[in-house]
Design a protein around this motif. Sequence first.
Motif, PDB file in Angstrom:
ATOM      1  N   GLU A 231      34.599  19.412  48.762  1.00 40.13           N
ATOM      2  CA  GLU A 231      35.330  20.487  49.439  1.00 40.13           C
ATOM      3  C   GLU A 231      35.854  21.528  48.458  1.00 40.13           C
ATOM      4  O   GLU A 231      36.078  22.684  48.831  1.00 40.13           O
ATOM      5  N   GLU A 232      36.051  21.127  47.205  1.00 37.44           N
ATOM      6  CA  GLU A 232      36.636  22.035  46.214  1.00 37.44           C
ATOM      7  C   GLU A 232      35.682  22.411  45.082  1.00 37.44           C
ATOM      8  O   GLU A 232      35.819  23.473  44.480  1.00 37.44           O
ATOM      9  N   PHE A 233      34.717  21.548  44.790  1.00 36.28           N
ATOM     10  CA  PHE A 233      33.832  21.786  43.652  1.00 36.28           C
ATOM     11  C   PHE A 233      32.379  21.565  44.051  1.00 36.28           C
ATOM     12  O   PHE A 233      32.092  20.847  45.013  1.00 36.28           O
ATOM     13  N   GLU A 234      31.468  22.170  43.298  1.00 37.11           N
ATOM     14  CA  GLU A 234      30.050  21.877  43.436  1.00 37.11           C
ATOM     15  C   GLU A 234      29.722  20.717  42.504  1.00 37.11           C
ATOM     16  O   GLU A 234      29.732  20.860  41.287  1.00 37.11           O
ATOM     17  N   VAL A 235      29.437  19.569  43.101  1.00 39.03           N
ATOM     18  CA  VAL A 235      29.237  18.358  42.322  1.00 39.03           C
ATOM     19  C   VAL A 235      27.883  17.755  42.687  1.00 39.03           C
ATOM     20  O   VAL A 235      27.595  17.531  43.865  1.00 39.03           O
ATOM     21  N   THR A 236      27.056  17.509  41.693  1.00 34.32           N
ATOM     22  CA  THR A 236      25.758  16.898  41.947  1.00 34.32           C
ATOM     23  C   THR A 236      25.930  15.407  42.209  1.00 34.32           C
ATOM     24  O   THR A 236      26.956  14.806  41.874  1.00 34.32           O
ATOM     25  N   LYS A 237      24.901  14.798  42.792  1.00 31.03           N
ATOM     26  CA  LYS A 237      24.958  13.356  43.043  1.00 31.03           C
ATOM     27  C   LYS A 237      25.024  12.568  41.745  1.00 31.03           C
ATOM     28  O   LYS A 237      25.685  11.522  41.677  1.00 31.03           O
ATOM     29  N   THR A 238      24.335  13.055  40.708  1.00 33.36           N
ATOM     30  CA  THR A 238      24.396  12.347  39.424  1.00 33.36           C
ATOM     31  C   THR A 238      25.799  12.419  38.829  1.00 33.36           C
ATOM     32  O   THR A 238      26.273  11.459  38.217  1.00 33.36           O
ATOM     33  N   ASP A 239      26.483  13.552  39.009  1.00 33.02           N
ATOM     34  CA  ASP A 239      27.863  13.664  38.527  1.00 33.02           C
ATOM     35  C   ASP A 239      28.786  12.719  39.296  1.00 33.02           C
ATOM     36  O   ASP A 239      29.687  12.103  38.718  1.00 33.02           O
ATOM     37  N   LYS A 240      28.574  12.600  40.602  1.00 31.55           N
ATOM     38  CA  LYS A 240      29.392  11.674  41.394  1.00 31.55           C
ATOM     39  C   LYS A 240      29.184  10.228  40.937  1.00 31.55           C
ATOM     40  O   LYS A 240      30.141   9.468  40.787  1.00 31.55           O
ATOM     41  N   ILE A 241      27.924   9.872  40.736  1.00 31.17           N
ATOM     42  CA  ILE A 241      27.632   8.516  40.282  1.00 31.17           C
ATOM     43  C   ILE A 241      28.255   8.272  38.921  1.00 31.17           C
ATOM     44  O   ILE A 241      28.814   7.203  38.643  1.00 31.17           O
ATOM     45  N   ASP A 242      28.208   9.276  38.052  1.00 29.21           N
ATOM     46  CA  ASP A 242      28.807   9.149  36.729  1.00 29.21           C
ATOM     47  C   ASP A 242      30.320   8.939  36.833  1.00 29.21           C
ATOM     48  O   ASP A 242      30.890   8.104  36.122  1.00 29.21           O
TER      49      ASP A 242
END
Length: 351
Positions: A231-242
């Motif tokens: 909702e606040e940032f553009e976050v890739t799936k790899t960044d989330k997993i990290d």
Amino acid sequence: MITFFEASLAELSIHRIGNKLQDEFYVLSEQSMYIQDEMLKQLLLQYFLSPYEKVNEIYHFMHPNDDLNLNEVYHFASEIFANGDLFHENSKKLATYLYDISNHPKIKSGELYVAYFENVQIEGDLHDAIGIFKSETKESYIKVYPEQSGFALSYEQEAINISKLDKGCLIFNTDKEQGFKVAVIDQTNRSAEAVYWKDEFLRLKVRNDNYSQTQNVLGVYKNFITEKLDEEFEVTKTDKIDLLNRSMKYFKEKESFDIDEFANEVIANQEGIDLFKSYKKSYEEEFDTPIADTFDISDAAVKKQAKAFKSILKLDKNFHIYIHGNKELIEKGFDDDRSMNYYKVYFREEQ
């Protein structure tokens, strides 16, 4: 977390509890019920169990003398779990005990339901559970039904709204030596007379131990990463997993949790840190579940929560990439000739 998608209602006893100080009496059923109607079963499961999906605070039975067997509800529940044939007899004992401690003039009379459930899930495990519920608030309903060339109306008075459970508790058949795991609902807990349910009838203490603190903060962080961060940032799936992997690494390596240390080491971004702390505060307020800023980490809770921390990148139906370490060793790109996304993975040797 409590879910009931695998649960079934095995047995039910219904009694009526009056107010002793108002010279009202109690009425006990002669026998329990085995519900055959599947629709009625589902309605009862919704009425009894759905309010617990948002309950996160777990309690244990207690007694001031530190002898659990002196806690009447604990004692009756233990007998039921030990011998199912004693279910209805102990449901009557629970009813008469509740009647005896209903000693405030404003306590409302109502039906007491004692239910035996199978396969209710709490904190990832399935257990049998005893439910004790009291309905105090009755409502009127309008019913519309077709008649001849139009419609007709009727009404039902003194009916129960299955979306509004007044009081209830679920006693799970686990942690018996510590006083079982118990979840509570009390929709009238702001009134002075309402304390009789949790404090006098059930006599509970909050399971505010390291296990629950560890489990809660890991659950809040996981929801923050998977649901709130976008909702606040553009976050890739790899960044989330990290971010999930780094949090699990922190909890596996550290002996104690400190929110500032955790935020700086794992999130490492001031805007993200502020957002996480705000999200944690909102969670505490919504679920009335305080989470300490520092506590000793429970290895058992980390092990259980680790199962829910997915480190899998799913690509269509062809590939699953498991990311356990350095996210810099995987790159995402787009192939113009094929009009498809791709990942480039760096490694030293196959194993």
